[in-house]
Design an enzyme around this catalytic site. Structure first.
Site, PDB file in Angstrom:
ATOM      1  N   GLU A 214      14.302  77.635  23.537  1.00 31.45           N
ATOM      2  CA  GLU A 214      13.490  77.054  24.493  1.00 31.45           C
ATOM      3  C   GLU A 214      12.263  76.817  24.362  1.00 31.45           C
ATOM      4  O   GLU A 214      11.590  75.865  24.761  1.00 31.45           O
ATOM      5  CB  GLU A 214      13.701  78.015  25.834  1.00 31.45           C
TER       6      GLU A 214
ATOM      7  N   LEU B  32       4.750  86.107  28.613  1.00 28.34           N
ATOM      8  CA  LEU B  32       5.862  85.667  29.315  1.00 28.34           C
ATOM      9  C   LEU B  32       6.972  86.953  29.498  1.00 28.34           C
ATOM     10  O   LEU B  32       6.822  87.825  28.539  1.00 28.34           O
ATOM     11  CB  LEU B  32       6.566  84.765  28.295  1.00 28.34           C
TER      12      LEU B  32
END
Ligand SMILES: NC(=O)c1ccc[n+]([C@@H]2O[C@H](COP(=O)([O-])OP(=O)(O)OC[C@H]3O[C@@H](n4cnc5c(N)ncnc54)[C@H](OP(=O)(O)O)[C@@H]3O)[C@@H](O)[C@H]2O)c1
Length: 190
Positions: free
Chosen positions: A31, A24
């Site tokens: 989140e 990522l």
């Protein structure tokens, strides 16, 4: 109506990017917490959610297997070593994963919601499938350098509410983000 409902979940940045170098591009703890909670919580206590993901996303995931879930990893290879990972299986395609969930007598009894967690070709196949039900989309208001992108969201969706998602624009670790839920208008139409 298809028995299996795909819930896709993704986070993207301003250029629709979602990954770089097999990882990522960002770290946003709140989140991640939301992602883990919504994908693992199952309405029926006797069941577990199924997570369907591509082999590279599996390799990128820091938590393996996805906690308290049935993990179905898409790969064309016969060599992926999953020994030591409970409730974790390989499938040759998305259609193969659906067939397993629909026909395996043990899994049929135990599967709750079905979540699609990437990567890009898996999302694309899922968005084009009659099983596509909902998309949980986190939009991060920041440009990042990416090498993997989320496909275009189809036009045949409408925004829907889900009380489980954090409401409004959130801010964490220097990032602003907004979570939206879309439902496929063609789901349940033959
Ligand atoms: N931001 C987000 O929400 C998010 C979510 C997920 C992933 N990501 C990021 O995206 C990147 C990984 O995604 P990716 O798109 O590069 O790869 P991916 O889809 O996770 O994995 C690709 C591999 O999965 C297998 N595969 C994919 N589709 C298949 C199909 N239809 N049938 C059979 N096998 C299939 C193949 O494995 P074999 O080569 O073994 O045959 C293929 O090489 C990483 O950077 C990750 O961090 C981000």
């Amino acid at each position: 109506m298809p028995n299996i409902k795909f819930n896709l979940i993704v986070s993207t940045c301003e250029n629709n990017g979602m990954g770089i170098n097999g990882d990522l591009p960002w770290r946003i703890p709140s989140e991640t917490e939301y992602y883990l909670q919504i994908t693992t919580e199952c309405k029926e206590q006797s069941k577990k959610n199924a997570i369907i993901l591509g082999r590279k996303s599996w390799e990128a995931t820091p938590w393996k297997p996805h906690p308290n879930c049935i993990n179905l990893i898409l790969t064309r290879s016969d060599d992926l070593d999953l020994s030591g990972y409970p409730d974790t299986y390989t499938c040759k395609s998305l259609a193969d994963a659906v067939q397993k969930l629909e026909e395996d007598e043990d899994l049929k009894k135990r599967v709750g919601d079905v979540w699609i967690t990437g990567g890009s070709t898996v999302y694309k196949d899922a968005l084009n499938s009659k099983h596509f039900y909902r998309l949980y989309h986190t939009r991060i208001f920041h440009p990042y350098e990416c090498d993997t992108y989320f496909p275009t969201i189809p036009q045949h969706v409408k925004r829907v509410e889900d009380p489980r998602i954090p409401q409004g624009i959130k801010e964490d670790a220097g990032h602003k983000y907004l979570i939206s839920v879309y439902e496929n208008l063609n789901f349940n139409k033959e």
